[in-house]
Design a protein around this motif. Structure first.
Motif, PDB file in Angstrom:
ATOM      1  N   LYS A 145      28.375  21.479  32.673  1.00  0.00           N
ATOM      2  CA  LYS A 145      29.116  22.160  31.614  1.00  0.00           C
ATOM      3  C   LYS A 145      29.047  23.668  31.815  1.00  0.00           C
ATOM      4  N   ILE A 146      27.879  24.168  32.173  1.00  0.00           N
ATOM      5  CA  ILE A 146      27.730  25.598  32.454  1.00  0.00           C
ATOM      6  C   ILE A 146      28.561  25.972  33.675  1.00  0.00           C
ATOM      7  N   LEU A 147      28.561  25.090  34.683  1.00  0.00           N
ATOM      8  CA  LEU A 147      29.339  25.355  35.890  1.00  0.00           C
ATOM      9  C   LEU A 147      30.835  25.405  35.570  1.00  0.00           C
ATOM     10  N   GLU A 148      31.285  24.524  34.681  1.00  0.00           N
ATOM     11  CA  GLU A 148      32.686  24.559  34.242  1.00  0.00           C
ATOM     12  C   GLU A 148      32.993  25.879  33.541  1.00  0.00           C
ATOM     13  N   ASN A 149      32.055  26.335  32.712  1.00  0.00           N
ATOM     14  CA  ASN A 149      32.238  27.618  32.022  1.00  0.00           C
ATOM     15  C   ASN A 149      32.393  28.757  33.020  1.00  0.00           C
ATOM     16  N   ILE A 150      31.599  28.707  34.091  1.00  0.00           N
ATOM     17  CA  ILE A 150      31.675  29.738  35.130  1.00  0.00           C
ATOM     18  C   ILE A 150      33.046  29.711  35.799  1.00  0.00           C
ATOM     19  N   PHE A 151      33.533  28.509  36.106  1.00  0.00           N
ATOM     20  CA  PHE A 151      34.839  28.380  36.750  1.00  0.00           C
ATOM     21  C   PHE A 151      35.969  28.831  35.821  1.00  0.00           C
ATOM     22  N   GLU A 152      35.832  28.542  34.530  1.00  0.00           N
ATOM     23  CA  GLU A 152      36.844  28.986  33.566  1.00  0.00           C
ATOM     24  C   GLU A 152      36.915  30.510  33.535  1.00  0.00           C
ATOM     25  N   ALA A 153      35.743  31.140  33.499  1.00  0.00           N
ATOM     26  CA  ALA A 153      35.698  32.604  33.481  1.00  0.00           C
ATOM     27  C   ALA A 153      36.262  33.173  34.777  1.00  0.00           C
ATOM     28  N   ARG A 154      35.927  32.512  35.887  1.00  0.00           N
ATOM     29  CA  ARG A 154      36.428  32.968  37.185  1.00  0.00           C
ATOM     30  C   ARG A 154      37.953  32.901  37.232  1.00  0.00           C
ATOM     31  N   GLU A 155      38.512  31.816  36.674  1.00  0.00           N
ATOM     32  CA  GLU A 155      39.975  31.671  36.682  1.00  0.00           C
ATOM     33  C   GLU A 155      40.642  32.815  35.926  1.00  0.00           C
ATOM     34  N   LEU A 156      40.059  33.182  34.781  1.00  0.00           N
ATOM     35  CA  LEU A 156      40.651  34.234  33.958  1.00  0.00           C
ATOM     36  C   LEU A 156      40.629  35.589  34.655  1.00  0.00           C
ATOM     37  N   PHE A 157      39.440  35.984  35.144  1.00  0.00           N
ATOM     38  CA  PHE A 157      39.377  37.336  35.702  1.00  0.00           C
ATOM     39  C   PHE A 157      39.900  37.412  37.131  1.00  0.00           C
ATOM     40  N   ALA A 158      39.755  36.325  37.912  1.00  0.00           N
ATOM     41  CA  ALA A 158      40.236  36.367  39.296  1.00  0.00           C
ATOM     42  C   ALA A 158      41.764  36.383  39.358  1.00  0.00           C
ATOM     43  N   THR A 159      42.407  35.799  38.352  1.00  0.00           N
ATOM     44  CA  THR A 159      43.867  35.880  38.283  1.00  0.00           C
ATOM     45  C   THR A 159      44.306  37.332  38.116  1.00  0.00           C
ATOM     46  N   ASP A 160      43.581  38.046  37.262  1.00  0.00           N
ATOM     47  CA  ASP A 160      43.898  39.462  37.060  1.00  0.00           C
ATOM     48  C   ASP A 160      43.512  40.294  38.279  1.00  0.00           C
ATOM     49  N   VAL A 161      42.452  39.870  38.970  1.00  0.00           N
ATOM     50  CA  VAL A 161      42.056  40.543  40.209  1.00  0.00           C
ATOM     51  C   VAL A 161      43.208  40.510  41.211  1.00  0.00           C
TER      52      VAL A 161
END
Length: 234
Positions: free
Chosen positions: A100-116
């Motif tokens: 669940k924590i790993l999913e949270n990390i991936f969710e956050a990565r998707e949000l900011f990496a898209t903007d990156v």
């Protein structure tokens, strides 16, 4: 608490004491607002010197898991108010990955990496493009599973550098540390990793197409989330 914490050898380093206390707090041994035993009592329970204990407690205080008040004792804080460094401890407890924590990390990565990706298309310089091209060529031509993943993350890290956003760069470094440490979780799919989306991202960055870069990055990262969920279900 006396029955939950066991003495440790005096040769153990403060980091190990801190990890033991951290797990005790995260697993509900104490609640936010509760006090840990006094230093003298805690040091005796753990069979360590007070100097060693203080060093361990300082690490927990830096994570904002506890507050040490002179005259009031060691008060446990709500871990939801802790710093990002706590994510390493939340991810693995007693050797087990919390998906669940790993999913949270991936969710956050998707949000900011898209903007990156969007910012890289907007701000990248010639040297950034050249470095991403080199990484992409290596990525396309390798079949080694470990190297594929290392190059993939380095490509996104280079894109973060091209975004010129220091917050995104540091976030990417944090996630890469987690990713590298638990690389074995992702290796089963490495030999089937398709690089077409990364190539789309690079092309969009080169062309300065912000929307296309963000769109392709989102597709790629969503594919990673799907992979994670499939691993969790096996």
């Amino acid at each position: 608490m006396e029955n939950d914490l066991i003495p440790v050898e005096k040769i153990k380093v403060p980091e190990q004491i801190a990890e033991m206390l951290l797990k005790y707090i995260l697993q509900g041994g104490v609640s936010p607002g509760d006090k840990l035993p006094p230093e003298r009592t805690l040091a005796t329970q753990l069979n360590v010197t007070r100097a060693t204990l203080r060093e361990a407690l300082k690490k927990l205080e830096q994570l904002k898991l506890i507050v040490i008040h002179q005259g009031k004792g060691i008060i446990v804080e709500d871990f939801h108010n802790a710093s990002i460094d706590l994510i390493f401890s939340l991810l693995v407890i007693d050797g087990e990955i919390d998906f669940k924590i790993l999913e949270n990390i991936f969710e956050a990565r998707e949000l900011f990496a898209t903007d990156v990706a969007r910012l890289a298309a907007k701000r990248s310089e010639k040297k950034d493009i050249e470095q991403m091209k080199i990484l992409m060529e290596e990525l396309v031509n390798t079949t080694d599973p470990i190297k594929i993943h290392l190059l993939d993350f380095e490509f996104f890290r280079q894109m973060a550098l091209a975004s010129k956003n220091i917050v995104y760069i540091l976030l990417m470094n944090t996630i890469k540390t987690i990713y590298d440490k638990h690389l074995d979780l992702f290796l089963p799919s490495s030999t089937n990793l398709d690089t077409s989306l990364q190539q789309e991202i690079l092309k969009a960055v080169i062309n300065g197409d912000e929307e296309k870069a963000a769109q392709s990055a989102r597709k790629f990262l969503q594919r990673g989330m799907s992979l994670l969920k499939s691993l969790n279900s096996t």
